[in-house]
Design an enzyme around this catalytic site. Sequence first.
Site, PDB file in Angstrom:
ATOM      1  N   ILE A 122       0.815  -1.232   0.000  1.00 16.29           N
ATOM      2  CA  ILE A 122       0.000   0.000   0.000  1.00 16.29           C
ATOM      3  C   ILE A 122       0.839   1.269   0.000  1.00 16.29           C
ATOM      4  CG2 ILE A 122      -2.099  -0.979   1.034  1.00 16.29           C
ATOM      5  CD1 ILE A 122      -1.102  -0.001   3.766  1.00 16.29           C
ATOM      6  N   GLY A 123       2.152   1.138   0.123  1.00 17.61           N
ATOM      7  CA  GLY A 123       2.971   2.355   0.122  1.00 17.61           C
ATOM      8  C   GLY A 123       4.444   2.029   0.048  1.00 17.61           C
ATOM      9  N   GLY A 161      11.492   1.751   2.756  1.00 14.10           N
ATOM     10  CA  GLY A 161      11.068   0.420   2.346  1.00 14.10           C
ATOM     11  C   GLY A 161       9.615   0.406   1.915  1.00 14.10           C
ATOM     12  N   ILE A 162       8.920  -0.684   2.243  1.00 15.09           N
ATOM     13  CA  ILE A 162       7.565  -0.902   1.717  1.00 15.09           C
ATOM     14  C   ILE A 162       6.595  -1.183   2.860  1.00 15.09           C
ATOM     15  CG2 ILE A 162       6.188  -2.606   0.405  1.00 15.09           C
ATOM     16  CD1 ILE A 162       8.447  -2.672  -1.633  1.00 15.09           C
ATOM     17  N   VAL A 163       5.345  -0.714   2.706  1.00 16.10           N
ATOM     18  CA  VAL A 163       4.270  -1.001   3.656  1.00 16.10           C
ATOM     19  C   VAL A 163       3.227  -1.862   2.955  1.00 16.10           C
ATOM     20  CG1 VAL A 163       2.491  -0.020   5.165  1.00 16.10           C
ATOM     21  CG2 VAL A 163       4.625   1.223   4.807  1.00 16.10           C
ATOM     22  N   ASP A 189       8.383  17.059  12.571  1.00 15.69           N
ATOM     23  CA  ASP A 189       8.277  16.739  11.142  1.00 15.69           C
ATOM     24  C   ASP A 189       6.814  16.596  10.731  1.00 15.69           C
ATOM     25  OD1 ASP A 189       9.204  16.315   8.570  1.00 15.69           O
ATOM     26  OD2 ASP A 189       9.529  14.160   8.862  1.00 15.69           O
ATOM     27  N   ALA A 247      11.424   5.936   1.236  1.00 16.97           N
ATOM     28  CA  ALA A 247      12.877   5.748   1.268  1.00 16.97           C
ATOM     29  C   ALA A 247      13.239   4.584   2.196  1.00 16.97           C
ATOM     30  CB  ALA A 247      13.538   7.034   1.745  1.00 16.97           C
TER      31      ALA A 247
END
Length: 369
Positions: A38-39, A44-46, A158, A42
């Site tokens: 789903i995403g 990695g991946i979700v 942030d 920088a």
Amino acid sequence: MAMMVDPPNGMGNQGKHYYTMWQTLFEIDTKYVPIKPIGRGAYGIVCSSINRATNEKVAIKKINNVFDNRVDALRTLRELKLLRHLRHENVIALKDIMMPVHRRSFKDVYLVYELMDTDLHQIIKSSQPLSNDHCQYFLFQLLRGLKYLHSAGILHRDLKPGNLLVNANCDLKICDFGLARTNNTKGQFMTEYVVTRWYRAPELLLCCDNYGTSIDVWSVGCIFAELLGRKPIFPGTECLNQLKLIVNVLGTMSEADIEFIDNPKARKYIKTLPYTPGIPLTSMYPQAHPLAIDLLQKMLVFDPSKRISVTEALEHPYMSPLYDPSANPPAQVPIDLDIDENLGVDMIREMMWQEMLHYHPEVVAGVNM
């Protein structure tokens, strides 16, 4: 979609199974069944996933080769330490950190969060209409979560639309705490490594050492303006251009407005900018509720000491339909986030392992040492 695969070299680890998504291998606990990616960022991946034990949908974030960059590894450690202590409905919940097989040599980290549908950045850039009620409710939840963080002595540092997760009910949760710090550590960190530029407060752009909770309030003001106008209010191309854009909207600063600037070069730069009367927020956001404009004006104040606080913002008339002071308990204890910035990779890895143990009381010391 997630595709089940054989383990690398045919050697699987007990309690793990293997999937690929977007050309990335996931080695995850067997109780989690991945659905789809789903995403990507920088880090990695979700992917979305189901916890078979509870039938709950979760998000699994794989951070690849977390120790390749020591600064990024510190960010991850800081987020793990912080999220273990935070419990608030407007702050993302970290539900699990998967135990790696090898304590002293693991490279990847798998974090399990509650699953949300999208983020505020995606909503703002979509064609979905946003009513005053939407803007009000998103802002209320952001302020509420931030009040909780500030009561624990935490600066997020942030805040931006992409770090505000949202679900189909319009519930909002603050995420990404890798840059968060306690409020008592002044001037100890590189200012440049703080807050995406468009949401960065003037005192950070001007390299002032003494900053506090008001940096988060400025970011909230920028996010609120973006909700109202569907585009960033200060899309600067670099630091000095960012300051210029801010002054163009707020107008030329008086001597009193720049008294707080402790950097002589920075003060001089502000004084050299050509005179501008500023742009009224009412003309930038003609459709906005008058009380929304009034609150926005109080957030986007150049001098941090004159900027509205989170509590004052929640008590502003624009928030009165939603705000109930008794329903906003502070965090129970201030949180200690002091981590030695000079830690070596092996020590960071060991501290991450210790954090993981909080989620796995069943893991007995002595296994896989």
